[in-house]
Enzyme design. Structure first.
Site, mmCIF file in Angstrom:
data_model
loop_
_atom_site.group_PDB
_atom_site.id
_atom_site.type_symbol
_atom_site.label_atom_id
_atom_site.label_comp_id
_atom_site.label_asym_id
_atom_site.label_seq_id
_atom_site.Cartn_x
_atom_site.Cartn_y
_atom_site.Cartn_z
ATOM 1 C CG HIS A 61 -3.112 -2.079 9.402
ATOM 2 N ND1 HIS A 61 -3.019 -1.342 8.235
ATOM 3 C CD2 HIS A 61 -2.337 -3.193 9.199
ATOM 4 C CE1 HIS A 61 -2.219 -1.964 7.389
ATOM 5 N NE2 HIS A 61 -1.811 -3.088 7.940
ATOM 6 C CG ASN A 67 0.509 -5.822 6.939
ATOM 7 O OD1 ASN A 67 -0.433 -5.114 6.591
ATOM 8 N ND2 ASN A 67 1.409 -5.408 7.813
ATOM 9 C CB CYS A 98 -4.688 -0.838 5.421
ATOM 10 S SG CYS A 98 -5.614 0.143 6.640
ATOM 11 C CD GLN A 141 -1.127 0.156 3.721
ATOM 12 O OE1 GLN A 141 -1.555 -0.899 4.148
ATOM 13 N NE2 GLN A 141 -1.433 1.333 4.276
#
Length: 477
Positions: free
Chosen positions: A425, A445, A282, A276
């Site tokens: 997040h 992630n 996110c 990102q």
């Protein structure tokens, strides 16, 4: 616990020695002696815990906790940087006792402080130590597995603070810049980035010395400021009101047939790790991740969907592009408009862009009919949803540096929050299992493969660590 020794008379230039329990594939907690020899450039000497006060000036004294405390100061200048060292001490039976030692660094060009630390002396024995404490118990020492200049962190961390030693910082920063192709626009930015690197490096090694069960390491984020790191956490929960999702349909009997572990990457339901960058998007990656999984389960084909389309186009549903959003708002937009693949919409820009979804034919848009809120705070429910529905979008608390610099192991930090309004997040849950008896969630992630374990983290299933159980969702396709 390990023991470290700085032996000036061992070998030509002295040696640093560490007695530590070592576990490999063939042995468990074997006590070993690891040795790093000094060099002509860096002789190993006993490490003092007190600074040399020969260049310090007496400033005055004051009363502190019924003690008459003396203040000694030394100021050094190097170009535009000024470093101030202050030692506070007191006398008892005509012997000086250290109280604390502080360093403050100031950059006159930038007009800001670049470093600060305090050493507190909780106990002090003003006598020569017994020579026997330097014996290494007859162990045969072997070479340390390639620490290079990094041995300063693990063998002698006080060297940086007491001796003002920073060759290890210079060396590691140059390696970091080369590895991650970092180029700074001017001398001032280089100074700031190096200081960020220094502070984060100290943190990484201080956490690793605690043996918490997981390891931190230098990654591509280590030269960023706290403000920049915060900008990468773009999950913005406005309130706890109903979000329009359907309740999760399951019963407890479903739990008895679950596998002991699952990893949707192996099945092919998870696309490559994405990045990102410095954009609080996110939420869009968590959204596309669960849609990519649902599409794979329905069609048996893996496709990469466009985060940029969500960043550009879902403002009308309450998302704010690179300044944050929520997955359920993205789902609502996708229900109405459909989601294009990345190849059809265009590459991710890591910034807000012009929405051009109208230029894409409906035949290239994937629709969903709704989404489901997995029962919160229920580990059984989340495992059932993960097994039956594929990868799940979740929100976590990601403000701790222990997570920012995570490398491997099962991550658990008692300070990681799990309150719905504190999660910041969005990530993707793709599996669960156990490692050395520690149950974990396997999480993808969106901070690139340079982060974590090739972009992934094993998050402890204990105490709803970081909020994995708090707000999970998946789509209906």
């Amino acid at each position: 616990m390990d023991k470290t020794y700085q032996l000036s008379k061992k070998g030509t230039f002295g040696a640093s020695i560490k007695i530590v329990p070592v576990t490999t594939e063939t042995e468990t907690n074997t006590i070993k002696c690891l040795e790093v020899n000094g060099t002509d450039e860096l002789h190993i000497l006993p490490q003092p815990t007190l600074p040399d006060l020969s260049n310090f000036k007496f400033i005055g004294e004051h009363l502190e906790n019924n003690l008459v405390v003396e203040k000694w100061v030394s100021i050094s200048r190097d170009g535009e940087t000024v470093s101030k060292y202050t030692m506070w001490l007191y006398k008892h039976n005509n012997v000086n006792y250290p109280l604390r030692y502080q360093m403050n660094g100031y950059n006159s060009l930038l007009g800001s402080h670049f470093d600060s630390y305090i050493i507190m002396y909780k106990s002090f024995i003003p006598s020569k130590p017994d020579p026997s404490i330097f014996n290494i118990d007859g162990l045969k020492c072997e070479s340390f597995p390639g620490p290079g200049i990094d041995y300063v962190y693990s063998f002698n961390p006080m060297m940086e603070f007491i001796n003002n030693y920073e060759d290890h910082v210079d060396s590691n920063f140059e390696k970091f810049k080369k590895h991650h192709k970092k180029n700074y626009i001017n001398k001032s930015e280089h100074f700031v980035r190096k200081n960020n690197f220094r502070q984060n490096l100290r943190y990484i090694h201080s956490k690793n010395r605690k043996n918490n069960g997981f390891t931190l390491s230098v990654n591509h984020l280590v030269d960023l400021s706290n403000e920049e790191l915060k900008s990468m956490c773009g999950y913005r929960k406005i309130n706890n009101d109903f979000n329009g999702g359907q309740p999760f349909p399951y019963n407890k009997s479903d739990f008895t047939n679950l596998p002991s572990e699952i990893d949707w990457r192996i099945a092919g339901a998870v696309t490559a790790v994405k990045d990102q960058s410095i954009c609080g998007s996110c939420w869009s990656f968590g959204t596309t991740g669960t849609i990519e999984g649902a599409y794979f389960l329905k069609h048996g084909e893996r496709k990469s969907f466009s985060e940029q389309a969500l960043v550009d186009c879902s403002w009308g549903f309450g998302n704010n592009g690179c300044d944050g959003g929520e997955d359920f708002r993205a789902y609502s937009w996708i229900e109405k408009h459909g989601l294009p693949e990345e190849d059809n919409y265009g590459s991710y820009l890591s910034q807000d862009g012009y929405c051009h979804i109208a230029n894409i034919s409906n035949s290239y848009l994937t629709k969903i009919s709704g989404f489901v809120n997995v029962t919160p705070f229920d580990e059984e429910a989340l495992k059932i949803a993960l097994v039956k529905q594929g990868p799940i979008s979740i929100a976590i608390y990601a403000s701790l540096k222990s997570l920012t610099f995570y490398s491997n192991g099962v991550y658990y930090d008692k300070d990681c929050r799990n309150n719905p309004m504190e999660l910041n997040h969005a990530v993707l849950l793709v599996g669960y299992g156990e490692l050395n008896g520690e149950p974990y969630w396997l999480v993808k992630n969106s901070w690139s493969t340079h982060w974590g374990n090739a972009g992934y983290i094993l998050m402890s299933r204990k105490n709803n660590n970081c909020g994995v159980l708090t707000s999970p969702t998946y789509v209906i396709m």
